[in-house]
Every structure is written in structure tokens, then in C-alpha cells.
Write a protein that holds these residues in place. Sequence first.
Motif, mmCIF file in Angstrom:
data_model
loop_
_atom_site.group_PDB
_atom_site.id
_atom_site.type_symbol
_atom_site.label_atom_id
_atom_site.label_comp_id
_atom_site.label_asym_id
_atom_site.label_seq_id
_atom_site.Cartn_x
_atom_site.Cartn_y
_atom_site.Cartn_z
ATOM 1 N N PHE A 1 -3.090 6.656 6.785
ATOM 2 C CA PHE A 1 -2.765 5.389 6.124
ATOM 3 C C PHE A 1 -3.812 4.333 6.457
ATOM 4 O O PHE A 1 -4.257 3.584 5.584
ATOM 5 C CB PHE A 1 -1.377 4.910 6.555
ATOM 6 C CG PHE A 1 -1.002 3.567 5.985
ATOM 7 C CD1 PHE A 1 -0.514 3.465 4.700
ATOM 8 C CD2 PHE A 1 -1.137 2.415 6.734
ATOM 9 C CE1 PHE A 1 -0.166 2.227 4.162
ATOM 10 C CE2 PHE A 1 -0.797 1.185 6.216
ATOM 11 C CZ PHE A 1 -0.305 1.088 4.922
ATOM 12 N N SER A 2 -4.220 4.260 7.707
ATOM 13 C CA SER A 2 -5.137 3.209 8.170
ATOM 14 C C SER A 2 -6.562 3.389 7.676
ATOM 15 O O SER A 2 -7.287 2.408 7.508
ATOM 16 C CB SER A 2 -5.147 3.176 9.698
ATOM 17 O OG SER A 2 -3.863 2.909 10.192
ATOM 18 N N ARG A 3 -6.953 4.639 7.435
ATOM 19 C CA ARG A 3 -8.313 4.925 6.997
ATOM 20 C C ARG A 3 -8.628 4.164 5.719
ATOM 21 O O ARG A 3 -7.899 4.212 4.750
ATOM 22 C CB ARG A 3 -8.478 6.425 6.769
ATOM 23 C CG ARG A 3 -9.907 6.877 6.695
ATOM 24 C CD ARG A 3 -10.022 8.399 6.742
ATOM 25 N NE ARG A 3 -9.556 8.917 8.033
ATOM 26 C CZ ARG A 3 -8.468 9.673 8.189
ATOM 27 N NH1 ARG A 3 -7.730 10.018 7.158
ATOM 28 N NH2 ARG A 3 -8.128 10.092 9.383
ATOM 29 N N GLY A 4 -9.697 3.414 5.730
ATOM 30 C CA GLY A 4 -10.110 2.652 4.556
ATOM 31 C C GLY A 4 -9.584 1.232 4.519
ATOM 32 O O GLY A 4 -10.015 0.439 3.702
ATOM 33 N N LEU A 5 -8.641 0.920 5.410
ATOM 34 C CA LEU A 5 -8.139 -0.456 5.501
ATOM 35 C C LEU A 5 -8.961 -1.225 6.526
ATOM 36 O O LEU A 5 -9.443 -0.636 7.496
ATOM 37 C CB LEU A 5 -6.665 -0.474 5.926
ATOM 38 C CG LEU A 5 -5.656 0.042 4.914
ATOM 39 C CD1 LEU A 5 -4.267 0.113 5.541
ATOM 40 C CD2 LEU A 5 -5.639 -0.831 3.674
ATOM 41 N N GLU B 1 0.837 -1.212 0.000
ATOM 42 C CA GLU B 1 0.000 0.000 0.000
ATOM 43 C C GLU B 1 0.871 1.261 0.000
ATOM 44 O O GLU B 1 0.559 2.245 0.661
ATOM 45 C CB GLU B 1 -0.918 -0.013 1.230
ATOM 46 C CG GLU B 1 -1.933 -1.133 1.236
ATOM 47 C CD GLU B 1 -3.086 -0.898 0.277
ATOM 48 O OE1 GLU B 1 -3.250 0.248 -0.207
ATOM 49 O OE2 GLU B 1 -3.835 -1.859 0.022
ATOM 50 N N ILE B 2 1.958 1.230 -0.766
ATOM 51 C CA ILE B 2 2.916 2.340 -0.757
ATOM 52 C C ILE B 2 2.275 3.665 -1.190
ATOM 53 O O ILE B 2 2.578 4.712 -0.624
ATOM 54 C CB ILE B 2 4.180 2.020 -1.594
ATOM 55 C CG1 ILE B 2 5.275 3.064 -1.354
ATOM 56 C CG2 ILE B 2 3.848 1.886 -3.071
ATOM 57 C CD1 ILE B 2 5.892 3.038 0.006
ATOM 58 N N GLU B 3 1.368 3.634 -2.150
ATOM 59 C CA GLU B 3 0.721 4.882 -2.576
ATOM 60 C C GLU B 3 -0.185 5.436 -1.488
ATOM 61 O O GLU B 3 -0.269 6.657 -1.308
ATOM 62 C CB GLU B 3 -0.036 4.690 -3.890
ATOM 63 C CG GLU B 3 0.878 4.477 -5.088
ATOM 64 C CD GLU B 3 1.964 5.544 -5.228
ATOM 65 O OE1 GLU B 3 1.681 6.744 -5.023
ATOM 66 O OE2 GLU B 3 3.117 5.165 -5.527
ATOM 67 N N ILE C 1 -3.411 -1.667 13.239
ATOM 68 C CA ILE C 1 -2.465 -1.795 12.132
ATOM 69 C C ILE C 1 -1.058 -1.394 12.570
ATOM 70 O O ILE C 1 -0.083 -2.033 12.202
ATOM 71 C CB ILE C 1 -2.941 -0.956 10.925
ATOM 72 C CG1 ILE C 1 -4.222 -1.581 10.360
ATOM 73 C CG2 ILE C 1 -1.855 -0.836 9.864
ATOM 74 C CD1 ILE C 1 -4.921 -0.759 9.315
ATOM 75 N N TRP C 2 -0.964 -0.349 13.370
ATOM 76 C CA TRP C 2 0.322 0.187 13.812
ATOM 77 C C TRP C 2 0.603 -0.179 15.264
ATOM 78 O O TRP C 2 -0.316 -0.283 16.069
ATOM 79 C CB TRP C 2 0.323 1.708 13.723
ATOM 80 C CG TRP C 2 0.188 2.245 12.340
ATOM 81 C CD1 TRP C 2 -0.970 2.650 11.733
ATOM 82 C CD2 TRP C 2 1.225 2.441 11.394
ATOM 83 N NE1 TRP C 2 -0.695 3.092 10.468
ATOM 84 C CE2 TRP C 2 0.651 2.978 10.231
ATOM 85 C CE3 TRP C 2 2.607 2.227 11.405
ATOM 86 C CZ2 TRP C 2 1.395 3.302 9.102
ATOM 87 C CZ3 TRP C 2 3.344 2.547 10.285
ATOM 88 C CH2 TRP C 2 2.742 3.079 9.147
#
Length: 176
Positions: free
Chosen positions: A84-88, A31-33, A106-107
Motif C-alpha cells: 500500500f505504501s509503495r509509491g506514496l 486510496e481504496i484501490e 504511513i502505518w
Amino acid sequence: MSRYRRAGIAGGTFFFTVTLADRSSDLLINEIERFRSAYRAAKNRYPFETIAICVLPDHVHALWSLPVNDSDFATRWMLIKSGFSRGLPAAAARSNSKIAKREKGIWQRRYWEHAIRDDRDFERHVDYIHYNPVKHGLVSRVMDWSHSSFHRFVERGLLPSDWSGDAADTTRSFGE
């Protein structure tokens, strides 16, 4: 309960290690982008200079310089991590505490920060950041890892493209 205290140096330069909860994950590369987008959004909202960075499958190393009257790197990392976490999807196994705090798991909650003390400390941390993909066996040469500021250092003439040789080259210590 003890309260964790972070360094509060306005305009300081800091080294960070920020890690996923699942150390076997390759989510940051997959998910680099998404990571780049969250990073840019945080930087646009709360400016800082990224001196060096390397994104690995399960963690990030970064060296930042904060604005002169600003010591708040915690808000910046919170924005990056939450963006980053939003939407995962949430991690499969989350503690009640993480659920209560609306954390996806996630983190890792905490991260490592180190205030840079002098030029030698600065150089050692830049080297460490750039050499990290080799250290973890992801590539045999620093230049082969694409998710690193190493390439920017080469473009600016600060490092040669063959810097550090390869994984078999043990003539230099990289911060450990």
C-alpha cells in the motif's frame, strides 16, 4: 528490551486492527484501490481466507483464517502495508528510527491481533467489524458503508440488509 510475542496458532482464526499513523487521515478510503491491490497481492502470495473486513478512513478491521499449517499473519500484514505504501510520499514528520528502517511513517508499526476462541467470540468480532462505520459516525446504517464485507454477508443470506437497524438503535451491543 522486551520482545513482543504474537500468537502462533497454525490454521488459526484471528481478528486484526491495523491503523494508519495519522489517525485524522482518510488515506485508506482515498486510496481504496491501492489498498485492495496490495491486499490481493499479499493474499495471492500467501493465501488466507478473509472472513470479514471493513476498511475505514484511518484503520482496517479484518477477521482471517490461516491455512492449516501456517501461523504467519505478520508477513501477510507486512506485505499489505508495504504494498500500500509503495509509491506514496513519506509522512512529513518521521523519526530517525523510521528513516533508518526505510519506513514511510504511513502505518503504525504495531497492530492488534486477537486469536478467536470460540463461536461466540467469532460472532462478536464479525458484528464488531460490520458495525464499526456506524460506531465511528461515518454512516447511520451498516448497509450504507461500501468498504465492508457486510454486503457479501447479505448476498449469501447470512445477514439481512437492515441488520443492526441504525445508529439510533441501541438494542444490541457490538463487542464493547
